[in-house]
Design a protein around this motif. Sequence first.
Motif, mmCIF file in Angstrom:
data_model
loop_
_atom_site.group_PDB
_atom_site.id
_atom_site.type_symbol
_atom_site.label_atom_id
_atom_site.label_comp_id
_atom_site.label_asym_id
_atom_site.label_seq_id
_atom_site.Cartn_x
_atom_site.Cartn_y
_atom_site.Cartn_z
ATOM 1 N N PRO A 120 0.835 -1.200 0.000
ATOM 2 C CA PRO A 120 0.000 0.000 0.000
ATOM 3 C C PRO A 120 0.875 1.257 0.000
ATOM 4 O O PRO A 120 1.925 1.293 0.638
ATOM 5 C CB PRO A 120 -0.797 -0.118 1.293
ATOM 6 C CG PRO A 120 -0.009 -1.026 2.155
ATOM 7 C CD PRO A 120 0.817 -1.895 1.271
ATOM 8 N N VAL A 121 0.441 2.263 -0.750
ATOM 9 C CA VAL A 121 1.125 3.559 -0.788
ATOM 10 C C VAL A 121 0.066 4.657 -0.770
ATOM 11 O O VAL A 121 -1.073 4.433 -1.160
ATOM 12 C CB VAL A 121 2.033 3.720 -2.031
ATOM 13 C CG1 VAL A 121 3.179 2.735 -2.009
ATOM 14 C CG2 VAL A 121 1.240 3.602 -3.310
ATOM 15 N N GLU A 122 0.468 5.847 -0.316
ATOM 16 C CA GLU A 122 -0.431 6.994 -0.328
ATOM 17 C C GLU A 122 0.046 7.956 -1.398
ATOM 18 O O GLU A 122 1.195 8.412 -1.377
ATOM 19 C CB GLU A 122 -0.448 7.673 1.036
ATOM 20 C CG GLU A 122 -1.452 8.808 1.101
ATOM 21 C CD GLU A 122 -1.543 9.441 2.485
ATOM 22 O OE1 GLU A 122 -0.820 8.987 3.407
ATOM 23 O OE2 GLU A 122 -2.314 10.392 2.640
ATOM 24 N N LEU A 123 -0.839 8.236 -2.347
ATOM 25 C CA LEU A 123 -0.557 9.189 -3.420
ATOM 26 C C LEU A 123 -1.724 10.156 -3.493
ATOM 27 O O LEU A 123 -2.873 9.730 -3.532
ATOM 28 C CB LEU A 123 -0.421 8.471 -4.771
ATOM 29 C CG LEU A 123 0.632 7.376 -4.869
ATOM 30 C CD1 LEU A 123 0.467 6.611 -6.166
ATOM 31 C CD2 LEU A 123 2.014 7.977 -4.785
ATOM 32 N N THR A 124 -1.449 11.426 -3.536
ATOM 33 C CA THR A 124 -2.480 12.464 -3.632
ATOM 34 C C THR A 124 -3.618 12.243 -2.632
ATOM 35 O O THR A 124 -4.790 12.271 -2.987
ATOM 36 C CB THR A 124 -3.055 12.569 -5.063
ATOM 37 O OG1 THR A 124 -3.691 11.339 -5.402
ATOM 38 C CG2 THR A 124 -1.973 12.906 -6.071
ATOM 39 N N SER A 125 -3.270 11.961 -1.397
ATOM 40 C CA SER A 125 -4.214 11.782 -0.286
ATOM 41 C C SER A 125 -5.155 10.590 -0.447
ATOM 42 O O SER A 125 -6.180 10.523 0.211
ATOM 43 C CB SER A 125 -5.038 13.048 -0.059
ATOM 44 O OG SER A 125 -4.182 14.113 0.263
ATOM 45 N N ASN A 126 -4.843 9.661 -1.322
ATOM 46 C CA ASN A 126 -5.611 8.427 -1.482
ATOM 47 C C ASN A 126 -4.661 7.252 -1.363
ATOM 48 O O ASN A 126 -3.478 7.357 -1.691
ATOM 49 C CB ASN A 126 -6.309 8.368 -2.846
ATOM 50 C CG ASN A 126 -7.459 9.330 -2.935
ATOM 51 O OD1 ASN A 126 -8.296 9.397 -2.039
ATOM 52 N ND2 ASN A 126 -7.512 10.092 -4.020
ATOM 53 N N TYR A 127 -5.197 6.113 -0.911
ATOM 54 C CA TYR A 127 -4.385 4.919 -0.808
ATOM 55 C C TYR A 127 -4.533 4.077 -2.059
ATOM 56 O O TYR A 127 -5.629 3.917 -2.598
ATOM 57 C CB TYR A 127 -4.770 4.094 0.425
ATOM 58 C CG TYR A 127 -4.313 4.748 1.696
ATOM 59 C CD1 TYR A 127 -2.972 4.735 2.050
ATOM 60 C CD2 TYR A 127 -5.214 5.392 2.527
ATOM 61 C CE1 TYR A 127 -2.537 5.358 3.205
ATOM 62 C CE2 TYR A 127 -4.788 6.010 3.687
ATOM 63 C CZ TYR A 127 -3.446 5.993 4.018
ATOM 64 O OH TYR A 127 -3.026 6.610 5.159
ATOM 65 N N TYR A 128 -3.398 3.549 -2.510
ATOM 66 C CA TYR A 128 -3.336 2.701 -3.695
ATOM 67 C C TYR A 128 -2.549 1.443 -3.354
ATOM 68 O O TYR A 128 -1.767 1.415 -2.404
ATOM 69 C CB TYR A 128 -2.606 3.427 -4.834
ATOM 70 C CG TYR A 128 -3.378 4.574 -5.416
ATOM 71 C CD1 TYR A 128 -4.122 4.413 -6.583
ATOM 72 C CD2 TYR A 128 -3.362 5.830 -4.816
ATOM 73 C CE1 TYR A 128 -4.828 5.468 -7.125
ATOM 74 C CE2 TYR A 128 -4.068 6.886 -5.348
ATOM 75 C CZ TYR A 128 -4.797 6.698 -6.503
ATOM 76 O OH TYR A 128 -5.502 7.746 -7.030
ATOM 77 N N HIS A 129 -2.746 0.426 -4.171
ATOM 78 C CA HIS A 129 -1.901 -0.760 -4.115
ATOM 79 C C HIS A 129 -0.866 -0.591 -5.206
ATOM 80 O O HIS A 129 -1.218 -0.444 -6.381
ATOM 81 C CB HIS A 129 -2.710 -2.031 -4.357
ATOM 82 C CG HIS A 129 -3.743 -2.264 -3.308
ATOM 83 N ND1 HIS A 129 -3.429 -2.664 -2.035
ATOM 84 C CD2 HIS A 129 -5.084 -2.123 -3.330
ATOM 85 C CE1 HIS A 129 -4.535 -2.774 -1.329
ATOM 86 N NE2 HIS A 129 -5.547 -2.437 -2.093
ATOM 87 N N GLU A 130 0.404 -0.577 -4.808
ATOM 88 C CA GLU A 130 1.487 -0.495 -5.771
ATOM 89 C C GLU A 130 1.888 -1.918 -6.138
ATOM 90 O O GLU A 130 2.331 -2.677 -5.276
ATOM 91 C CB GLU A 130 2.668 0.262 -5.176
ATOM 92 C CG GLU A 130 3.852 0.360 -6.118
ATOM 93 C CD GLU A 130 5.020 1.047 -5.454
ATOM 94 O OE1 GLU A 130 5.251 2.231 -5.750
ATOM 95 O OE2 GLU A 130 5.685 0.386 -4.628
ATOM 96 N N LEU A 131 1.735 -2.270 -7.393
ATOM 97 C CA LEU A 131 2.127 -3.582 -7.883
ATOM 98 C C LEU A 131 3.450 -3.437 -8.621
ATOM 99 O O LEU A 131 3.547 -2.646 -9.564
ATOM 100 C CB LEU A 131 1.085 -4.148 -8.860
ATOM 101 C CG LEU A 131 -0.177 -4.743 -8.256
ATOM 102 C CD1 LEU A 131 -1.073 -3.685 -7.681
ATOM 103 C CD2 LEU A 131 -0.906 -5.549 -9.298
ATOM 104 N N THR A 132 4.461 -4.148 -8.168
ATOM 105 C CA THR A 132 5.743 -4.188 -8.855
ATOM 106 C C THR A 132 5.804 -5.527 -9.560
ATOM 107 O O THR A 132 5.943 -6.566 -8.918
ATOM 108 C CB THR A 132 6.910 -4.026 -7.858
ATOM 109 O OG1 THR A 132 6.712 -2.814 -7.124
ATOM 110 C CG2 THR A 132 8.240 -3.975 -8.587
ATOM 111 N N ILE A 133 5.678 -5.499 -10.881
ATOM 112 C CA ILE A 133 5.535 -6.709 -11.677
ATOM 113 C C ILE A 133 6.791 -6.905 -12.509
ATOM 114 O O ILE A 133 7.240 -5.995 -13.211
ATOM 115 C CB ILE A 133 4.276 -6.614 -12.565
ATOM 116 C CG1 ILE A 133 3.051 -6.316 -11.686
ATOM 117 C CG2 ILE A 133 4.083 -7.888 -13.376
ATOM 118 C CD1 ILE A 133 1.831 -5.889 -12.431
ATOM 119 N N GLU A 134 7.339 -8.113 -12.424
ATOM 120 C CA GLU A 134 8.611 -8.408 -13.074
ATOM 121 C C GLU A 134 8.522 -8.449 -14.598
ATOM 122 O O GLU A 134 9.399 -7.953 -15.280
ATOM 123 C CB GLU A 134 9.181 -9.731 -12.549
ATOM 124 C CG GLU A 134 9.464 -9.709 -11.047
ATOM 125 C CD GLU A 134 10.500 -8.687 -10.633
ATOM 126 O OE1 GLU A 134 11.529 -8.535 -11.331
ATOM 127 O OE2 GLU A 134 10.282 -8.020 -9.603
#
Length: 189
Positions: A120-134
Amino acid sequence: MRKLYLRDHATDLHGTTVIRDHQGRSCYLLVGKWGMRLDVLSLYAINGELLAEVKQQSLGLLPKFSLYVNREKVGTVGKSLGFVRQVIYIRGLNWIIVGSPLAGRYRVFQGGHKVFSIQPVELTSNYYHELTIEHQEEEPLAILVASVLDHWARRGQREPGRLRFRNPQTCGDLGMGITLRRSHSDVLY
């Protein structure tokens, strides 16, 4: 390797969600809903091409979902019992998910290599799921698996008095930075 961002919703997913890359460009559209047996989430490329789907096969305490690519079933994922840490096996793909539903952090492996990770990350005051895909060819299934994991996490958040994480970024690697919410105004630390 590419990073994609899937918005973390506080309520059930209905309608369309745009998945963006690290520069904010739209990459995919996620369309559909959860909640009933045989409900479907479909992932489309921005040009409208259907890439993959996840269909809810069963309800209950340990629901199951089937994953489809090009309208062919490629795997099945079912919820496991685990509160602090979970290990989930995706049949057909031979993927193993290791992570924490409390922290919202997961790593997915196939054999000896990492397929993708979620945090989880916070961007522009909203929470997102950051997917790091190989690998880019694994992005559609990675997005759908992340949606299933998010769905399971959100189901527990609707129940009052449940444990919740305060700030996803302060939770250590698979850690437990948690608070207990009694009501909207009372928060115990």
